[in-house]
Write an enzyme that holds these catalytic residues in place. Structure first.
Site, PDB file in Angstrom:
ATOM      1  N   GLY A 263       0.815  -1.215   0.000  1.00  0.00           N
ATOM      2  CA  GLY A 263       0.000   0.000   0.000  1.00  0.00           C
ATOM      3  C   GLY A 263       0.847   1.262   0.000  1.00  0.00           C
ATOM      4  N   GLY A 265       2.166   4.892   1.410  1.00  0.00           N
ATOM      5  CA  GLY A 265       2.464   5.432   2.743  1.00  0.00           C
ATOM      6  C   GLY A 265       3.864   5.103   3.194  1.00  0.00           C
ATOM      7  CD  GLU A 288      -3.922   0.944  -4.688  1.00  0.00           C
ATOM      8  OE1 GLU A 288      -4.996   0.393  -4.979  1.00  0.00           O
ATOM      9  OE2 GLU A 288      -3.838   1.878  -3.889  1.00  0.00           O
ATOM     10  CG  ASN A 378      -5.156   9.573   3.393  1.00  0.00           C
ATOM     11  OD1 ASN A 378      -5.183  10.790   3.548  1.00  0.00           O
ATOM     12  ND2 ASN A 378      -4.135   8.832   3.782  1.00  0.00           N
ATOM     13  N   GLY A 382      -7.127   1.036  -2.263  1.00  0.00           N
ATOM     14  CA  GLY A 382      -7.191  -0.325  -2.797  1.00  0.00           C
ATOM     15  C   GLY A 382      -7.068  -1.393  -1.732  1.00  0.00           C
TER      16      GLY A 382
HETATM   17  N1  COA Z   1      -5.352   7.438  15.507  1.00  0.00           N
HETATM   18  C1  COA Z   1      -5.236   8.693  15.036  1.00  0.00           C
HETATM   19  N2  COA Z   1      -4.282   9.069  14.139  1.00  0.00           N
HETATM   20  C2  COA Z   1      -3.392   8.128  13.769  1.00  0.00           C
HETATM   21  C3  COA Z   1      -3.446   6.809  14.235  1.00  0.00           C
HETATM   22  C4  COA Z   1      -4.478   6.466  15.142  1.00  0.00           C
HETATM   23  N3  COA Z   1      -4.598   5.244  15.611  1.00  0.00           N
HETATM   24  N4  COA Z   1      -2.429   6.119  13.656  1.00  0.00           N
HETATM   25  C5  COA Z   1      -1.776   6.959  12.861  1.00  0.00           C
HETATM   26  N5  COA Z   1      -2.339   8.177  12.916  1.00  0.00           N
HETATM   27  C6  COA Z   1      -1.946   9.388  12.195  1.00  0.00           C
HETATM   28  C7  COA Z   1      -0.466   9.697  12.371  1.00  0.00           C
HETATM   29  O1  COA Z   1      -0.251  10.415  13.574  1.00  0.00           O
HETATM   30  C8  COA Z   1      -0.202  10.529  11.137  1.00  0.00           C
HETATM   31  O2  COA Z   1      -0.732  11.813  11.350  1.00  0.00           O
HETATM   32  P1  COA Z   1       0.031  13.127  10.836  1.00  0.00           P
HETATM   33  O3  COA Z   1       0.067  12.993   9.337  1.00  0.00           O
HETATM   34  O4  COA Z   1      -0.827  14.244  11.327  1.00  0.00           O
HETATM   35  O5  COA Z   1       1.375  13.051  11.473  1.00  0.00           O
HETATM   36  C9  COA Z   1      -1.077   9.870  10.053  1.00  0.00           C
HETATM   37  O6  COA Z   1      -2.063   9.119  10.780  1.00  0.00           O
HETATM   38  C10 COA Z   1      -0.311   8.946   9.105  1.00  0.00           C
HETATM   39  O7  COA Z   1       0.313   7.956   9.857  1.00  0.00           O
HETATM   40  P2  COA Z   1       1.749   7.351   9.491  1.00  0.00           P
HETATM   41  O8  COA Z   1       2.187   6.592  10.701  1.00  0.00           O
HETATM   42  O9  COA Z   1       2.644   8.427   8.980  1.00  0.00           O
HETATM   43  O10 COA Z   1       1.423   6.258   8.372  1.00  0.00           O
HETATM   44  P3  COA Z   1       1.286   6.252   6.787  1.00  0.00           P
HETATM   45  O11 COA Z   1       1.852   7.446   6.099  1.00  0.00           O
HETATM   46  O12 COA Z   1       1.828   4.960   6.395  1.00  0.00           O
HETATM   47  O13 COA Z   1      -0.302   6.314   6.553  1.00  0.00           O
HETATM   48  C11 COA Z   1      -2.562   5.501   6.570  1.00  0.00           C
HETATM   49  C12 COA Z   1      -1.152   5.448   7.203  1.00  0.00           C
HETATM   50  C13 COA Z   1      -3.411   4.432   7.237  1.00  0.00           C
HETATM   51  C14 COA Z   1      -3.198   6.884   6.820  1.00  0.00           C
HETATM   52  C15 COA Z   1      -2.422   5.258   5.031  1.00  0.00           C
HETATM   53  O14 COA Z   1      -1.700   4.092   4.807  1.00  0.00           O
HETATM   54  C16 COA Z   1      -3.792   5.154   4.353  1.00  0.00           C
HETATM   55  O15 COA Z   1      -4.409   6.148   4.023  1.00  0.00           O
HETATM   56  N6  COA Z   1      -4.267   3.918   4.153  1.00  0.00           N
HETATM   57  C17 COA Z   1      -5.571   3.658   3.564  1.00  0.00           C
HETATM   58  C18 COA Z   1      -5.483   3.460   2.093  1.00  0.00           C
HETATM   59  C19 COA Z   1      -4.694   2.244   1.743  1.00  0.00           C
HETATM   60  O16 COA Z   1      -4.371   1.416   2.580  1.00  0.00           O
HETATM   61  N7  COA Z   1      -4.386   2.060   0.512  1.00  0.00           N
HETATM   62  C20 COA Z   1      -3.667   0.824   0.144  1.00  0.00           C
HETATM   63  C21 COA Z   1      -3.484   0.642  -1.221  1.00  0.00           C
HETATM   64  S1  COA Z   1      -2.511   2.059  -1.833  1.00  0.00           S
END
Ligand code: COA
Length: 495
Positions: A263, A265, A288, A378, A382
């Site tokens: 994924g 991130g 993806e 977000n 996928g």
């Molecule tokens: N509660 C609240 N906020 C949380 C949290 C929780 N349990 N866990 C993480 N966060 C916040 C972090 O503090 C960070 O916030 P900031 O940007 O204000 O600092 C943000 O979420 C992103 O977390 P990070 O640890 O940097 O992870 P990431 O960049 O890998 O992103 C997702 C994590 C889940 C947001 C991201 O992977 C996503 O949008 N996933 C859904 C879509 C997906 O999985 N697509 C897959 C195919 S592409």
């Protein structure tokens, strides 16, 4: 004028400014734009559209492949130009509007949007705006760094605006494989049995008379905003590496593993980056989006081939890949997202999928989208397309967020994107819980033992033991299940 980019001569008089092309939009239209995780988005027409919306009532339903770069969602949101948005976004301004209820956001599985479009379950696309490397002699569109939903948007739209981006090397031609599934009720299996196979054509074939405007641009994609690996993401990568080595040793996987999906991130990128030092060989990806880690794996010789729907890279890697596209092209293919994310293919190829959780609960249900159960981050992207149908579905997360004030492992998730049935393995920096073949009470023991931050472990153990005393197949204390979240809201910490 632009002979090598607009090869169908009669289309050359369609070249106009973005400002003029923007006059084609009307209030209330549905617009399908190219762009997937900041790659291959249109760079001029959306900004001209926003400019119009600042001076007159003009709001659109905006569909894309996934998130856009170049602040396009931000600029359109600030101009109040978006009334509805689907299927994914990652912009802070748009996110705020979604969470204030000012923009209606449809958070969709990325493979589904065009299925729903072509069956009339979503409103028809009035105008498609597609970034292109070139237009062929027959008027077909050669995409740039993503395919996303562009092919179906262009095929289904009444009018098409093409943005030809001179920054994109002509060598991108041949990178794409455009396959459109046969329409229902005559649907046939998608004939793809390995990641490197090509089943379509290298361009988006449309009726050229639909091309209403061509706008010339010369602007790069936005660089990816993933952070470099850190101590915790390295630890997560290490646990997964050890687990997969054990699977190989136990003959459940070969040293080539199964095709990998990873994924978007920071965490996923870091995990894949960790494979560079692994003993696995001849890896393939069927994903993806390809991030820097995929290119590093190709460069290291570990990754033989990568199939995706977009390439989203940091600036240096982006420049290097585009400058040497002929060298990378034999190892890459970009497909429409309904093919890259198709559940049928995920199951057939037997993917190992690695996606990121915001939070997960003691039974392995995953929340990837809603902070505190209410506020959109977000979108599911996928992750659901892949996790539900994976050979091995892995979710990764740091065990805490906000400097330890939030535990990412909670008694009960406040929103469920992936149910326990779609989750085989959970990994945090503290360890890995292998949940295969386990019942809910057994899953909880593994997750609490291996994944939870030590500061939260005793409280989670107490919750589980007390819940078990009350009984049930999946024991819970309903009055306390969200106590951690309410404590965070009231005191700023779950502790
Ligand atoms: N509660 C609240 N906020 C949380 C949290 C929780 N349990 N866990 C993480 N966060 C916040 C972090 O503090 C960070 O916030 P900031 O940007 O204000 O600092 C943000 O979420 C992103 O977390 P990070 O640890 O940097 O992870 P990431 O960049 O890998 O992103 C997702 C994590 C889940 C947001 C991201 O992977 C996503 O949008 N996933 C859904 C879509 C997906 O999985 N697509 C897959 C195919 S592409």
């Amino acid at each position: 004028m632009y002979e090598d980019r607009i090869r169908l001569a009669r289309l050359r008089d369609k070249v106009m400014s973005a400002h003029d092309a923007a006059s084609l939009f009307e209030n209330g239209m549905t617009v399908g734009m190219s762009g997937f995780t900041r790659a291959g988005d249109c760079k001029a027409v959306p900004l001209a559209l926003a400019e119009r919306a600042r001076h007159e009532p003009l709001q659109i339903t905006l569909m894309t492949g996934a998130s856009l770069g170049n602040d396009i969602d931000k600029v359109l949101s600030e101009a109040n130009a978006i009334s509805r948005r689907m299927p994914f976004q990652s912009d802070a301004t748009l996110r705020r509007k979604i969470n204030h209820g000012e923009v209606m956001f449809l958070d969709q599985h990325l493979s589904e949007t065009v299925e729903q479009l072509r069956s009339g379950q979503l409103p028809p696309v009035d105008i498609a705006v597609i970034e292109a490397t070139a237009i062929t002699e027959t008027g077909a569109i050669i995409p740039t760094t993503s395919v996303g939903n562009s092919a179906s948007f262009a095929i289904l739209a009444r009018k098409v605006i093409v943005e030809i981006n001179l920054k994109m090397p002509l060598g991108l031609e041949g990178l794409h494989d455009i396959f459109i599934p046969t329409y229902r009720p005559y649907r046939q299996p998608i004939p793809l049995i390995s990641p490197e196979q090509r089943i379509g054509v290298p361009h988006i074939a449309i009726d050229p008379s639909k091309i209403a405007a061509i706008v010339i641009t010369e602007k790069a994609d936005s660089p990816s905003n993933v952070l470099p690996p850190d101590e915790e993401t390295n630890a997560i990568a290490g646990h997964l590496d050890e687990f997969l080595r054990h699977e190989v040793k136990s003959s459940r996987l070969s040293p080539a593993l199964q095709p990998l999906q990873s994924g978007i991130g920071t965490i996923s990128n870091a995990v894949l980056h960790g494979f560079i030092d692994s003993p696995f060989q001849k890896l393939k990806m069927y994903s993806e989006v390809l991030q820097d880690s995929a290119i590093e794996l190709i460069d290291s010789g570990k990754l033989e081939f990568a199939s995706a729907s977009s390439i989203t890279l940091s600036r240096d890697t982006y420049d290097r890949v585009l400058a040497n596209i002929e060298q990378y092209k034999p190892r890459l293919v970009l497909r429409p997202q309904e093919v890259s994310n198709h559940p049928e293919i995920t199951r057939r190829l037997g993917l190992i999928t690695i996606n990121t959780a915001l939070e997960c609960d003691i039974y392995g249900n995953i929340n990837s989208t809603h902070v505190g159960g209410t506020h959109m981050m977000n979108g599911i992207g996928g992750s659901g397309d892949f996790a539900r149908n994976a050979h091995l579905s892995v979710f990764v997360t740091k065990s805490t967020a906000r400097y330890g004030a939030i535990s990412s492992i909670v008694p009960m998730v406040t929103h469920v994107d992936h149910t326990e049935h779609d989750v085989d393995v959970i990994v945090t920096e503290h360890g890995l819980a292998d949940l295969r073949g386990l019942a809910p009470r057994e899953r909880a023991v593994q997750i609490i033992r291996h994944c939870v931050d030590p500061a939260y472990r005793p409280a989670l153990q107490d919750y589980f033991h007390e819940a078990c005393r009350h009984g049930g197949h999946t024991p819970h204390l309903l009055q306390q299940a969200f106590a951690w979240h309410t404590r965070y809201q009231q005191t700023g910490s779950m502790l």
